[in-house]
Write an enzyme that holds these catalytic residues in place. Sequence first.
Site, PDB file in Angstrom:
ATOM      1  N   ALA A 138      26.711  28.329  39.840  1.00 23.96           N
ATOM      2  CA  ALA A 138      26.244  27.412  40.879  1.00 23.96           C
ATOM      3  C   ALA A 138      26.157  28.078  42.241  1.00 23.96           C
ATOM      4  O   ALA A 138      26.879  29.030  42.527  1.00 23.96           O
ATOM      5  CB  ALA A 138      27.180  26.204  40.960  1.00 23.96           C
ATOM      6  N   ARG A 144      28.596  25.408  51.761  1.00 26.15           N
ATOM      7  CA  ARG A 144      29.452  26.396  51.108  1.00 26.15           C
ATOM      8  C   ARG A 144      30.415  25.828  50.090  1.00 26.15           C
ATOM      9  O   ARG A 144      31.054  26.583  49.362  1.00 26.15           O
ATOM     10  CB  ARG A 144      30.240  27.155  52.187  1.00 26.15           C
ATOM     11  CG  ARG A 144      31.069  26.236  53.064  1.00 26.15           C
ATOM     12  CD  ARG A 144      31.785  26.990  54.167  1.00 26.15           C
ATOM     13  NE  ARG A 144      32.827  27.872  53.653  1.00 26.15           N
ATOM     14  CZ  ARG A 144      33.983  27.450  53.175  1.00 26.15           C
ATOM     15  NH1 ARG A 144      34.256  26.175  53.148  1.00 26.15           N
ATOM     16  NH2 ARG A 144      34.862  28.319  52.706  1.00 26.15           N
ATOM     17  N   GLU A 187      22.263  21.664  52.667  1.00 27.06           N
ATOM     18  CA  GLU A 187      21.358  21.761  53.822  1.00 27.06           C
ATOM     19  C   GLU A 187      19.909  22.051  53.461  1.00 27.06           C
ATOM     20  O   GLU A 187      19.005  21.520  54.093  1.00 27.06           O
ATOM     21  CB  GLU A 187      21.866  22.843  54.777  1.00 27.06           C
ATOM     22  CG  GLU A 187      23.158  22.487  55.469  1.00 27.06           C
ATOM     23  CD  GLU A 187      23.723  23.692  56.165  1.00 27.06           C
ATOM     24  OE1 GLU A 187      23.585  23.777  57.390  1.00 27.06           O
ATOM     25  OE2 GLU A 187      24.272  24.569  55.457  1.00 27.06           O
ATOM     26  N   SER A 202      31.416  16.323  47.073  1.00 29.07           N
ATOM     27  CA  SER A 202      32.066  17.594  46.754  1.00 29.07           C
ATOM     28  C   SER A 202      33.299  17.421  45.875  1.00 29.07           C
ATOM     29  O   SER A 202      33.569  18.257  45.008  1.00 29.07           O
ATOM     30  CB  SER A 202      32.438  18.344  48.029  1.00 29.07           C
ATOM     31  OG  SER A 202      33.305  17.558  48.823  1.00 29.07           O
ATOM     32  N   GLY A 260      30.729  12.695  52.013  1.00 27.00           N
ATOM     33  CA  GLY A 260      29.725  11.845  51.388  1.00 27.00           C
ATOM     34  C   GLY A 260      28.890  12.602  50.384  1.00 27.00           C
ATOM     35  O   GLY A 260      28.272  12.022  49.507  1.00 27.00           O
TER      36      GLY A 260
END
Lengths: 353, 164, 468
Positions: free
Chosen positions: A284, A88, A289, A49, A46
Site C-alpha cells: 500500500a 502518510r 491528498e 485510518s 475522518g
Amino acid sequence: MKRRGRGMACMWYPIGFTVAANPSAAVVKVNEDGTATLLTGTVETGQGSLTILAQITAQELGIATDDVHVVSADTDATPMDTGAIASRTTYVTGNAARMAAEKAKLILFDVAAPLLGVKATQLEAQDHKIFVKGFPQRNMHIGDVANHARVVSGQPPIGSASFNPETLALDPETGQGKPFGTYVYATQIAEVDVDDETGEVEVLRVVASHDCGTAINPMLVEGQVEGGVAMGIGFALEEEMLFDANGRHINPNLTNYIVPTSLDTPEIEVDIVDSYDPTGPFGAKGVGEPTLVPTAAAIANAIYDAVGVRITSLPATAEKVFKALQAKREQQPKQIGTGAPPAAGASNNAAVQ
Amino acid sequence: MANVTLKVNGETRSASVPPETTLLRLLRDQFNLTGAKLGCDVGDCGACTVIVDGQPVNSCLMLVGQVEGREVLTIEGLATADHLHALQKLFEHFGSLQCGFCGPGVILSAKALLDENPDPSTQEIRDALGGNLCRCTGYTKMIEAIKGAACILRGEEVPAVKSA
Amino acid sequence: MAEKPKVIEKPDVLEQPDILKPPAVAPLVTFPIEVVVPEVRQQTPAVGQRATRADGRLHGLGQTKYIDDMYFPNMLFAKIKRAGVASARIKSIDTKEAEAMPGVVAVITGSDIPCNSFGPSLKDQPVLADTRVFHAGDGVAAVAAVTEQIATEALEKIKVDYEVLTPVLDPLESLKLATPGVHAPSANIYGHKVIKKGDVEKAFAESDHVFEGSFRTQMVEHVPLEPYACIAQWDANGRVTIYSTLGRITLGRADVARTLGIPMSRIRIVATVVGGNFGGKNEIRAEPAMALLSKKTGRPVKCVYTRAEEFTSSTTRHPLIMDYKTGVTKQGKILGRKIRLVLDGGAYCSWSETTLGKACILSAGPYNIENLYAEAFVVYTNKTMTGAMRGFGAPQVCFAYESHMDDIAKALGIDPLEIRLLNAFDEGSLSPTSQKLHSVVVKESLLRAAKRFGWNGIGNGTGNGNGA
C-alpha cells in the site's frame, strides 16, 4: 446555450515529508484469546485510518479486522506519531503497525514451534490459526498459542516498532536528491456543461482513476476520492477567501464562501489502478491528498473544450467565464455561414516561437 | 428566563432558559443531546438539523419560544431499543460517513425526505441534502445509502453497490 | 426486513394536562439490542476487505463525542479577541473592564505566555500577538468566563491601542526587495528553492515550439465541519491534559512544553475524535492560552472557534502565481521546461517550507523532462497565515501544468491523451530531482480513466464544445 466539454488531468504526488524524518511508532499486543490491540499515536480525522491500521495489523497476525482494537491519539498511552498529514498514515504508520504485529507474531511462533514440533521459521499465521507451512492440518488456534505464551511460557506476545521513509537530502543548489519514499499517480476526467450566456459551469461527471498501491480497504479509498473530487470542484469553481484593501476578511462565513453541496457534486466514478509498492505495508501507498489534485485542471480543460476559453486563474466563477466569453467574442472576426472552428494555435495563452 | 416544555424523542422535557436560547443549545446544553452539532450557528451548514413536527429544520435558527409544545426528533431518537434505523444501518454499511460531524444532520434530512417520499430519485435526494454541508465524503455514498434505506423501508432488496 | 418509519404525532393543544404529566420513561438502552458485528469485519484475510468502520456506527447513532460535546464540572468557556487590523503595532492592551465583568473569571494576553512563539519550522507565530499584529485574525487576548455568551461580550470590553501600519497584500509586491518587510527586519522572502537539471535554455533553442503560460490560484480554507476546539485542565500535581482537535499530538506536546516552559512529562494531549482536518489542524492554536487560563482559574477551560475564526484565524491554502515556459518537438515531446512559482506565504510561516518544497518538486508534472529549471519563492503578506492544506501546493501546480499541457496539445493539434502518454513517467523514470521512481502507474491511470470515461480521441482542440 449549454455547451458540453470534457477535459483530463493527470498528476503525481509524494507520500510523507520532504526529506525530513517523519517516523511513526506502533505497539501491538496480542490478547490471550488471539485478538489484539494496536497502540498508535496517529489521529483519526475522518479518513478512516484506524480501520486501515486495524486491517493491516489483522492481516499480519492472520486474524480479522474486528479482532483488532485500536487505541489512538493519546500522548500518555500511545507511541509517537508524526501525525495525520502528507498522506502518510497508511504508508508510514501502516508499516510501523505491520512491523510491530510481526514482532508479536514472532513471539507466538517461538512459543508454538515446540508445540507443533517444528522450527519457528516454518510457521505461518492465517485464518486465526498458526500452522506449519505446507501442512495446514498441523495447526493451533492463535488464541491457544497466545494463552500458552502468557500462562506457560511467560512470554507475552507484544511487539513495538517504528518506520521512517528512506530519503536523501536535496542538493542545496540543484535540488537533486531523493525527497520521498514513494509517490502515487492519478488521472481525472471531467465532463461539464458551460452556459455560454451566463458563464455558469456545471460539472456533470468525473471519472477518477487513482493509484494507492494495494487498496487496503477499497470502500475507504472510494470515500477519499469522492470527497477529494468534491473539494477539487470547490477549488475549481466556487471557493475564494476575499480581503478588502485594508486586509480585512470580506467573507469569513459559509453564506459567502461557497463550498460544494450535494447539488454541486456530480456522479463521481472511482477506479482504483492496480499497483503494488514493495516498500509499503502489503504493497500500500496512500491516497488522502492526491484525490483533489487534478480536479481543477480537468475542469479547466473541460471548460476550454466546451467554449474555447482558457481560464488561467481560479476559481473559474461564472463571472470570470462570462467575461472570458465576451472577450473571445470581441476578438473573433464575424464569420458568416461557415461556423468553422478557429485555427489551432490561436488560443490566447499559447505563444509560438 | 423562559419556560419551555416540548416532546423530544417521544419524551416530554422541560427547561428554564434565557428566551434567546436556540433549540440547538437547548438540546445540547440542557438535555445533553449532543448529536445535533454547532457548525456555524447561523443556518448555513445544516449540522444542527433536527426534525420538528415532521419538518427538518436548522435548530440553530429556532428560538425556544418557537418549539413550545412541539415534537422534536433528534438523532438520538432514531434507533429503537431493538433496531438501528434503516438509514443508520446503511450509512454504516456503505461507509457514507467519514468524520461523522455532518452525519446526524444528514441522516435526519434523509429521514424527513423518506417519510414524505418513499421512492426518491437521485436528484430528489440531492435536493433534500442541499442544506447539509459535508466536506469529507462528496455525498456519493450517502446517496447510495439513502436509496438503499428507501428500498428497505419499502420492503425491497437493496441493490448491490458498484465498487471501484 | 421491512421497518416502518417512525410516525411523529402532533400534540393535541386541548390535551394540556398530558404535557404537564411526568415525562414518559426513556428507553433504558443506549444502543439497540441488535448489535451485530458486520460480516465483512470478520473476514480473513483482512487486507482488501470493504470493512465497515467501527466509528461509523457511533456516528450514525449520534454517539460520537467531539470536543464540543465534552463537559467537565466547573468548566469555563473561552473566547479570543481578534485584531481586526491586518498590520499594526500594539501600543497597549487594557483588560481591566473585561476582568471586572460579572461572570468573567480570567483574561490573558500575549505577555502572559512564557515563550510566545511557535511554528513547524520557523517559530514566527505567536500564541497571542503581544507587540505586533500581522494579520486581521491575529489573537490579542483570551477570556475565560462562565458562559460562552459572557466570554464573547467581554471581548468587546478589551481595549487595544493600535498603531495601524500599511499592510502588504500582494505577493508580487512583497517579492520586490525594496518593499518594507512584513516581519522586518527579516526579509519578505522567507523561503527559496531551486530545482535544476540539464540545460533548459539549450533545450528551448533546440525546440520546434516554445509555449508560455501564466496561472494563478486563490486562497481557500479547509472548512472542516467541526470548528477547531480544545479543552485544558490541570491536576493537583501540575499536569495539564489538553483535549484537542490537533492532528499531530507529538508535535503539539512539544509546542505546549516549549511555549509554557514545562516538561513534556507534565503534558497529556488527547485527540481521539476530530470532525475533519484537511491540514488545518496540524499545529497548535489556542492550546497554550487555554492551558494558562485553566491554570489561572483552577478550572477546566474550553475554547471552540466560531465559523468566522476558522476563516480568519486558522491556516489556509497558499495562493500561487505560476509562470511556465515549455519547449517541445512538433510531435509534442517536452525537451525543456522553466517554471517560476511565487507562493503567497501569509502572515506566518506555518507549513510554508513544506509547501514550497513540494510545489517546486511537483511543478514539472509527472513527465520525463531532462532539462528543467524550477524556482520557487514564498513571501510574507499581511493576510491569514497559509499552511498545510490537502495537497501542499500540488493542486495549484497541477492546475498550471495540466492547463498548460492542454494548451500545447491544442496548438500542435494533438489529442490531450496522446501528448500525456508521450511524455509521462514510466517505471524507473527519473523524477525532477533525479530520483528513480518505482511502482509508477501514471500511464495506466490515463488509459484506464480514458477507457472508463469513453474518451474518444481528438474530438476536442476545436475550442467549440459539442453543445448539449
